[in-house]
Design a protein around this motif. Structure first.
Motif, PDB file in Angstrom:
ATOM      1  N   ASP A  56     -10.768  -1.505   4.599  1.00  0.00           N
ATOM      2  CA  ASP A  56      -9.827  -1.105   3.255  1.00  0.00           C
ATOM      3  C   ASP A  56      -8.653  -0.057   4.472  1.00  0.00           C
ATOM      4  O   ASP A  56      -9.750   0.463   5.343  1.00  0.00           O
ATOM      5  CB  ASP A  56     -10.844   0.143   2.705  1.00  0.00           C
ATOM      6  CG  ASP A  56     -11.929   1.215   3.537  1.00  0.00           C
ATOM      7  OD1 ASP A  56     -12.577   0.775   4.202  1.00  0.00           O
ATOM      8  OD2 ASP A  56     -12.070   2.799   3.254  1.00  0.00           O
TER       9      ASP A  56
ATOM     10  N   ASN B  24      -4.238  11.265   4.660  1.00  0.00           N
ATOM     11  CA  ASN B  24      -3.330  10.564   3.496  1.00  0.00           C
ATOM     12  C   ASN B  24      -1.995  11.420   3.114  1.00  0.00           C
ATOM     13  O   ASN B  24      -0.853  11.257   3.100  1.00  0.00           O
ATOM     14  CB  ASN B  24      -3.799  10.054   1.997  1.00  0.00           C
ATOM     15  CG  ASN B  24      -5.097   9.204   2.117  1.00  0.00           C
ATOM     16  OD1 ASN B  24      -5.201   8.941   2.803  1.00  0.00           O
ATOM     17  ND2 ASN B  24      -5.936   8.798   0.981  1.00  0.00           N
TER      18      ASN B  24
ATOM     19  N   THR C  69      -4.170   1.893  -1.980  1.00  0.00           N
ATOM     20  CA  THR C  69      -5.348   1.633  -1.515  1.00  0.00           C
ATOM     21  C   THR C  69      -5.209  -0.204  -1.105  1.00  0.00           C
ATOM     22  O   THR C  69      -5.511  -0.885  -2.080  1.00  0.00           O
ATOM     23  CB  THR C  69      -7.053   2.089  -2.108  1.00  0.00           C
ATOM     24  OG1 THR C  69      -6.753   3.195  -1.948  1.00  0.00           O
ATOM     25  CG2 THR C  69      -7.866   1.819  -1.103  1.00  0.00           C
TER      26      THR C  69
ATOM     27  N   TYR D 198      -5.514   2.660   3.242  1.00  0.00           N
ATOM     28  CA  TYR D 198      -4.221   3.336   2.792  1.00  0.00           C
ATOM     29  C   TYR D 198      -2.850   2.677   3.086  1.00  0.00           C
ATOM     30  O   TYR D 198      -2.156   3.014   4.623  1.00  0.00           O
ATOM     31  CB  TYR D 198      -4.326   4.658   2.511  1.00  0.00           C
ATOM     32  CG  TYR D 198      -3.322   5.597   1.670  1.00  0.00           C
ATOM     33  CD1 TYR D 198      -3.299   5.293   0.687  1.00  0.00           C
ATOM     34  CD2 TYR D 198      -2.203   6.547   2.327  1.00  0.00           C
ATOM     35  CE1 TYR D 198      -2.219   6.410   0.164  1.00  0.00           C
ATOM     36  CE2 TYR D 198      -1.013   7.253   1.966  1.00  0.00           C
ATOM     37  CZ  TYR D 198      -1.582   7.665   0.528  1.00  0.00           C
ATOM     38  OH  TYR D 198      -0.225   7.679  -0.482  1.00  0.00           O
TER      39      TYR D 198
ATOM     40  N   GLU E 217      -6.778  -3.975   1.417  1.00  0.00           N
ATOM     41  CA  GLU E 217      -7.825  -4.398   2.087  1.00  0.00           C
ATOM     42  C   GLU E 217      -6.866  -4.944   3.242  1.00  0.00           C
ATOM     43  O   GLU E 217      -6.497  -6.054   2.655  1.00  0.00           O
ATOM     44  CB  GLU E 217      -8.336  -4.734   0.849  1.00  0.00           C
ATOM     45  CG  GLU E 217      -9.603  -4.186  -0.015  1.00  0.00           C
ATOM     46  CD  GLU E 217     -10.672  -4.305  -0.553  1.00  0.00           C
ATOM     47  OE1 GLU E 217     -10.656  -6.233  -0.372  1.00  0.00           O
ATOM     48  OE2 GLU E 217     -11.702  -3.859  -1.304  1.00  0.00           O
TER      49      GLU E 217
ATOM     50  N   ARG F   4     -16.688   1.789   3.378  1.00  0.00           N
ATOM     51  CA  ARG F   4     -15.495   2.144   3.012  1.00  0.00           C
ATOM     52  C   ARG F   4     -15.229   3.591   2.853  1.00  0.00           C
ATOM     53  O   ARG F   4     -15.970   4.352   3.383  1.00  0.00           O
ATOM     54  CB  ARG F   4     -15.193   1.759   0.696  1.00  0.00           C
ATOM     55  CG  ARG F   4     -15.099   0.807   1.028  1.00  0.00           C
ATOM     56  CD  ARG F   4     -14.956   0.353  -0.452  1.00  0.00           C
ATOM     57  NE  ARG F   4     -13.336   0.338  -0.916  1.00  0.00           N
ATOM     58  CZ  ARG F   4     -12.844  -0.243  -0.755  1.00  0.00           C
ATOM     59  NH1 ARG F   4     -13.021  -1.696  -0.174  1.00  0.00           N
ATOM     60  NH2 ARG F   4     -11.723  -0.185  -1.303  1.00  0.00           N
TER      61      ARG F   4
END
Length: 253
Positions: A19, A48, A8, A21, A10, A72
């Protein structure tokens, strides 16, 4: 299958911090960058896993939470399986977020996402690919039109409302795109009827964008999303073949 490393991250934007992935092959590199745009339900284990699969093919993949202004991911609590019984209540909460993500905000955010990718040592110099699912196909088109110098390939799958009669319709981005494009429409998708498919095809052709648009017979809106009742395994594998072919030809020159 190539091992991957995901985490994860930012990303600073003009309106805060998104946020996201980020996943890439665990060894070697750098690798061609890919921006993966979510469906309405956003980053979650199923999405993901799609980013992981793309990374295992040799790409550095960024999956941002495009609704970061509201919190988030997940910005709405999601059930383990999204089906026709709970979809309506979820969309009642998500629709205002989707409508609030204007083309101007999409383009500003895309600038931040692409800039972040360019600064990563795991990401190769050169053009990137963009792929989007459901509403993400709309974001992919806007991104390619606004960043023709960075985006070399666009994949859009079961996208909705891509070619409306509105002045900010996503299909108008074709006029400034330089990316090669592939769209896999679902023929059971009421949000992308034949007239919109034809309008998108005409815009891409008129702009001389190299492209291929196909209709996946029997597939519904959301056919790639494994945690929903619209998931179609055969259509999903067809999507993977098309997307990997597109990226292999445009990002690995």
């Amino acid at each position: 299958m190539t091992a991957v490393h995901g985490s994860t991250v930012e990303i600073p934007t003009l309106d805060g911090t998104a946020d996201a992935y980020f996943v890439h092959p665990a060894g070697g590199g750098p690798h061609p960058g890919v921006l993966l745009y979510q469906d309405a339900f956003g980053p979650r284990p199923a999405l993901n896993a799609m980013a992981d699969r793309l990374a295992a093919e040799g790409y550095a993949v960024l999956l941002p939470n495009v609704f970061y202004r509201q919190g988030r991911a997940p910005v709405v609590e999601l059930p383990p399986h999204i089906d026709h019984d709970n979809r309506g209540a979820l969309f009642a909460r998500l629709m205002p977020l989707m409508q609030g993500l204007t083309p101007d905000l999409v383009v500003a955010d895309a600038h931040a996402y692409l800039g972040w990718l360019a600064d990563r040592p795991q990401v190769a110099d050169g053009p990137v690919g963009v792929t989007g699912y459901c509403m993400g196909a709309r974001l992919a088109l806007h991104t390619a039109g606004a960043h023709p110098d960075r985006v070399a390939a666009v994949g859009g799958f079961h996208g909705g409302r891509l070619a409306t009669d509105q002045p900010d319709s996503p299909h108008l981005a074709a006029a400034t795109m330089t990316a090669e494009a592939y769209f896999g429409h679902a023929d059971q998708d009421q949000s992308m009827p034949p007239e919109q498919q034809e309008r998108l095809e005409a815009a891409l052709t008129e702009a001389r964008v190299t492209h291929r648009c196909e209709v996946y017979r029997g597939a519904g809106h959301g056919y790639t999303q494994s945690d929903t009742s619209d998931f179609d395994a055969a259509a999903t594998e067809r999507h993977w073949a098309a997307l990997l072919d597109l990226f292999g030809r445009t990002l690995r020159r």
